[in-house]
Design an enzyme around this catalytic site. Structure first.
Site, PDB file in Angstrom:
ATOM      1  N   GLU A  37      -5.210  -1.191 -12.543  1.00 58.86           N
ATOM      2  CA  GLU A  37      -5.244  -0.849 -13.957  1.00 58.86           C
ATOM      3  C   GLU A  37      -5.128  -2.154 -14.737  1.00 58.86           C
ATOM      4  O   GLU A  37      -4.218  -2.947 -14.473  1.00 58.86           O
ATOM      5  CB  GLU A  37      -4.066   0.074 -14.294  1.00 58.86           C
ATOM      6  CG  GLU A  37      -4.113   0.514 -15.739  1.00 58.86           C
ATOM      7  CD  GLU A  37      -2.972   1.448 -16.146  1.00 58.86           C
ATOM      8  OE1 GLU A  37      -2.170   1.838 -15.281  1.00 58.86           O
ATOM      9  OE2 GLU A  37      -2.896   1.760 -17.346  1.00 58.86           O
ATOM     10  N   ARG A 263       4.279   0.328   0.001  1.00 55.03           N
ATOM     11  CA  ARG A 263       4.027  -0.823  -0.867  1.00 55.03           C
ATOM     12  C   ARG A 263       4.888  -1.999  -0.437  1.00 55.03           C
ATOM     13  O   ARG A 263       5.860  -1.842   0.301  1.00 55.03           O
ATOM     14  CB  ARG A 263       4.280  -0.466  -2.335  1.00 55.03           C
ATOM     15  CG  ARG A 263       5.722  -0.158  -2.663  1.00 55.03           C
ATOM     16  CD  ARG A 263       5.859   0.535  -4.016  1.00 55.03           C
ATOM     17  NE  ARG A 263       5.493  -0.295  -5.145  1.00 55.03           N
ATOM     18  CZ  ARG A 263       4.475  -0.027  -5.980  1.00 55.03           C
ATOM     19  NH1 ARG A 263       3.712   1.015  -5.792  1.00 55.03           N
ATOM     20  NH2 ARG A 263       4.232  -0.809  -6.996  1.00 55.03           N
ATOM     21  N   LYS A 273       4.764  -4.055 -13.128  1.00 54.87           N
ATOM     22  CA  LYS A 273       4.102  -4.755 -14.227  1.00 54.87           C
ATOM     23  C   LYS A 273       4.868  -4.584 -15.533  1.00 54.87           C
ATOM     24  O   LYS A 273       4.853  -5.470 -16.380  1.00 54.87           O
ATOM     25  CB  LYS A 273       2.669  -4.240 -14.380  1.00 54.87           C
ATOM     26  CG  LYS A 273       1.742  -4.860 -13.335  1.00 54.87           C
ATOM     27  CD  LYS A 273       0.303  -4.502 -13.583  1.00 54.87           C
ATOM     28  CE  LYS A 273       0.011  -3.130 -13.024  1.00 54.87           C
ATOM     29  NZ  LYS A 273      -1.425  -2.832 -12.970  1.00 54.87           N
TER      30      LYS A 273
HETATM   31  P1  ATP Z   1       3.047  -1.646 -10.766  1.00 53.90           P
HETATM   32  O1  ATP Z   1       3.784  -0.477 -10.177  1.00 53.90           O
HETATM   33  O2  ATP Z   1       3.463  -2.965 -10.266  1.00 53.90           O
HETATM   34  O3  ATP Z   1       2.960  -1.613 -12.244  1.00 53.90           O
HETATM   35  P2  ATP Z   1       0.624  -0.338 -10.244  1.00 53.90           P
HETATM   36  O4  ATP Z   1       0.661   0.388  -8.973  1.00 53.90           O
HETATM   37  O5  ATP Z   1       0.761   0.462 -11.483  1.00 53.90           O
HETATM   38  O6  ATP Z   1       1.610  -1.548 -10.188  1.00 53.90           O
HETATM   39  P3  ATP Z   1      -2.169  -0.781 -10.241  1.00 53.90           P
HETATM   40  O7  ATP Z   1      -2.918  -1.701 -11.104  1.00 53.90           O
HETATM   41  O8  ATP Z   1      -2.307   0.670 -10.435  1.00 53.90           O
HETATM   42  O9  ATP Z   1      -0.664  -1.208 -10.386  1.00 53.90           O
HETATM   43  O10 ATP Z   1      -2.367  -1.169  -8.720  1.00 53.90           O
HETATM   44  C1  ATP Z   1      -3.617  -1.335  -8.122  1.00 53.90           C
HETATM   45  C2  ATP Z   1      -3.484  -1.110  -6.660  1.00 53.90           C
HETATM   46  O11 ATP Z   1      -2.519  -1.982  -6.104  1.00 53.90           O
HETATM   47  C3  ATP Z   1      -3.022   0.295  -6.374  1.00 53.90           C
HETATM   48  O12 ATP Z   1      -3.818   0.831  -5.334  1.00 53.90           O
HETATM   49  C4  ATP Z   1      -1.600   0.141  -5.950  1.00 53.90           C
HETATM   50  O13 ATP Z   1      -1.242   1.129  -5.027  1.00 53.90           O
HETATM   51  C5  ATP Z   1      -1.601  -1.255  -5.338  1.00 53.90           C
HETATM   52  N1  ATP Z   1      -0.269  -1.843  -5.449  1.00 53.90           N
HETATM   53  C6  ATP Z   1       0.465  -2.024  -6.568  1.00 53.90           C
HETATM   54  N2  ATP Z   1       1.668  -2.542  -6.279  1.00 53.90           N
HETATM   55  C7  ATP Z   1       1.704  -2.703  -4.928  1.00 53.90           C
HETATM   56  C8  ATP Z   1       2.681  -3.200  -4.009  1.00 53.90           C
HETATM   57  N3  ATP Z   1       3.879  -3.628  -4.407  1.00 53.90           N
HETATM   58  N4  ATP Z   1       2.363  -3.222  -2.691  1.00 53.90           N
HETATM   59  C9  ATP Z   1       1.152  -2.796  -2.273  1.00 53.90           C
HETATM   60  N5  ATP Z   1       0.202  -2.316  -3.082  1.00 53.90           N
HETATM   61  C10 ATP Z   1       0.459  -2.264  -4.399  1.00 53.90           C
HETATM   62 MG    MG Z   2      -0.808   2.307 -11.063  1.00 53.40          MG
END
Ligand code: ATP
Ligand code: MG
Length: 564
Positions: A37, A263, A273
């Site tokens: 995102e 994760r 984020k």
């Molecule tokens: P955050 O929780 O840090 O705000 P998010 O999951 O909302 O991150 P996205 O931009 O939706 O961020 O993430 C893009 C991809 O990266 C998704 O498929 C998510 O599952 C993966 N991702 C995000 N954080 C992690 C992590 N700590 N370890 C592994 N994969 C991750």
């Molecule tokens: Mg997300």
């Protein structure tokens, strides 16, 4: 007899893909996607997901799409779209022509919603957000049907079209899936599919005032692109039934499946984020690419290499069990890579002047220094030696304690690649601080050996004073003092910020070869650690270096302890 070379067992995701290929599923295709995102910069957790999605595509002869999941106009920005692409490329992955945006599918998503409404599988609900929450029930109590749940399809169609036309204010109505208000899975209790948001979208402008929810948009986007394996993190496990429901109830061009992995969590690090944005907005760090940030742009600026980050992702593996990885393992991977590749140089962080009384004034000698003992093919370079040098302040003590073997009055040490040096006097300022050492050198010890066989107990790094490059050096420590930031402060991670995470040294003296260093170049400063030229602030006239990582390796120690 040698043991046969064993291939490591496949992780569960690779096992699934391998089995699917053997079974002839998906016409033998593998297509994954990385779906960020664009509401922040990528962090080291994303690197795990990128390495997994792009990695399996490469290994199984498939492709991986980069898809921006841009369904929430209020938090998303073009700046993030650009930074994310730069970071994925930096990590070493390429999506070719396959750059997508969920917002490109807004029309298809809308048509799918009409389809669900006509099928009696979605309805427009007039309950407020709060009422919807109340009606949803809890983990132990079933939810209640909304009074609008039985609206006839024609009325739903009319209302949904008018939602799109902008007739209603934000929050007035939503479109919900009609699934099961008594489902033990809360995600299936008539989840919201669309909400009204009169907000400007970074790509579609004001074309839309209704926006689809992630859980609805994601499976359809996957289907549009023909994704075979939709890999996400474990918190989406409970959403999988909704992923499946959406695809099973729509005439989609392709039927992908979702798989979840654990994760990455790192000690001494926050990764959400939301929290990273807070650090930036509150000025607690110097931006998203501050070298103390766990963002890929921060790590890049700090001097972490893509090779090291990929190797780290490889080492931590992919599983389904939540755990916390030691930050020291990441630093170990960085050291391991830089040790192999970083040219060695000499630099003095806190200079102490040395005058060699028996070295001729005005004479400069060029001595040979080894560029990288790990790689003899990199050869040697010349470093100037002269009557006035700098050594590290902490390498001299006027009154040395027992185990201090470096320079002291009357004591002899070796200068790296040069000569033996003996301290014969000190010069102090008004406050009693030692500001200069008077020394002699032994011309017979060129190259660091004494012909009479006498030994010294320390070898110091040094630079010639007149020839040195003056630079700013930034030393970093962990951004947080606690392994789980915020844990002892009701989640307020800011309470655990390390007040000493940044130390700036203004007057460092570096060997003259560093005048040619370019932004991003990395080096080992002998005895001090790995450093790189700051890509943002450094100029030829006023060079700035970041310390990437120290030479000490706590991870190696931890592993040795484990073995004992
Ligand atoms: P955050 O929780 O840090 O705000 P998010 O999951 O909302 O991150 P996205 O931009 O939706 O961020 O993430 C893009 C991809 O990266 C998704 O498929 C998510 O599952 C993966 N991702 C995000 N954080 C992690 C992590 N700590 N370890 C592994 N994969 C991750
Ligand atoms: Mg997300």
């Amino acid at each position: 007899m040698c043991a046969p070379e064993s291939t490591p067992p496949l992780d569960f995701i690779r096992q699934i893909i391998s089995d699917d290929l053997k079974a002839g599923k998906n016409e033998g295709r593998v297509m994954t996607r990385f779906p960020p995102e664009p509401n922040g910069y990528l962090h080291i957790g994303h690197a795990k997901s990128i390495c997994l999605n792009f990695g399996v595509a490469q290994e199984f002869g498939g492709v991986c799409n980069l898809r921006f999941d841009d369904t929430n106009p209020t938090k998303e920005e073009e700046e993030y779209v650009q930074s994310i692409q730069a970071d994925v490329r930096w990590l070493g992955f390429d999506w070719g022509e396959r750059l997508y945006f969920a917002s490109d599918y807004f029309e298809e998503l809308y048509q799918c919603a009409l389809h669900l409404i006509k099928d009696g599988k979605a309805y427009v609900d007039d309950l407020s957000a709060e009422e919807i929450r109340e009606y949803r029930g809890t983990l132990t109590q079933p939810g209640k049907d909304s009074p609008y749940r039985t609206r006839p399809a024609a009325e739903n169609l009319d209302l949904f079209e008018r939602m799109r036309a902008g007739e209603f204010p934000d929050g007035a109505r939503v479109l919900r899936a009609k699934i099961d208000m008594a489902s033990p899975n809360l995600n299936l209790r008539d989840p919201v599919l669309y909400r009204i948001l009169h907000a400007e979208h970074h790509r579609t402008g004001d074309k839309w005032c209704i926006y689809p929810m992630y859980d609805y948009a994601h499976p359809i986007s996957d289907a549009q692109e023909g994704i075979t394996h939709s890999i996400c993190t474990l918190e989406f496990e409970d959403h999988r039934p909704l992923y499946d429901w959406t695809l099973d109830n729509l005439p989609v061009p392709y039927r992908p499946y979702q798989y979840e992995f654990a994760r990455l969590n790192l000690s001494y690090t926050v990764m959400s984020k939301r929290k990273l944005l807070q650090l930036v907005n509150e000025g607690l760090v110097r931006g998203w690419d501050d070298p103390r940030m766990p963002t890929l742009s921060g790590m890049r600026r700090r001097g972490y290499t893509p090779e090291a980050v990929r190797n780290f992702c490889d080492k931590i593996g992919v599983g389904r069990r939540e755990n916390i990885v030691d930050l020291a393992l990441l630093e170990y991977c960085v050291r391991e890579d830089l040790n192999r590749r970083a040219p060695r140089v000499m630099g003095v962080l806190r200079p102490l002047k040395v005058v060699i009384e028996n070295y001729p004034e005005g004479q400069v000698e060029e001595l040979d220094a080894v560029n990288n003992p790990e790689d003899p093919s990199l050869g040697t370079r010349k470093v100037p030696f002269a009557r006035e040098l700098y050594i590290e302040e902490e390498d001299f003590l006027e009154e040395p304690p027992k185990k201090f073997f470096r320079l002291a009055p009357g004591r002899e040490v070796r200068l790296r690649y040069a000569y033996f040096l003996k301290c014969v006097g000190v010069v102090k300022d008004d406050t009693g601080k030692v500001v200069e050492l008077r020394c002699t050198y032994d011309p017979e010890t060129k190259g660091g050996q004494a012909p009479d066989g006498r030994k010294v107990k320390a070898t110091l790094h040094w630079v010639a004073a007149a020839q040195a490059v003056t630079a700013e050096v930034r030393l970093y420590d962990r951004l947080f003092t606690q392994p789980a930031p915020g844990e002892g402060h009701e989640g307020d991670f800011r309470a655990d910020l390390n007040p000493n995470s940044l130390e700036v040294l203004q007057n460092c003296r570096l060997e003259p070869s560093l005048a040619a260093a370019r932004p991003g170049d990395f080096f080992q400063f002998e005895r001090l650690g790995y450093f790189c030229v700051d890509a943002k602030d450094s100029t030829p006239a006023a060079p700035v270096f970041n310390r990437t990582v120290t030479l000490k390796d706590p991870w190696a120690k931890i592993q040795q302890k484990g073995k004992r």
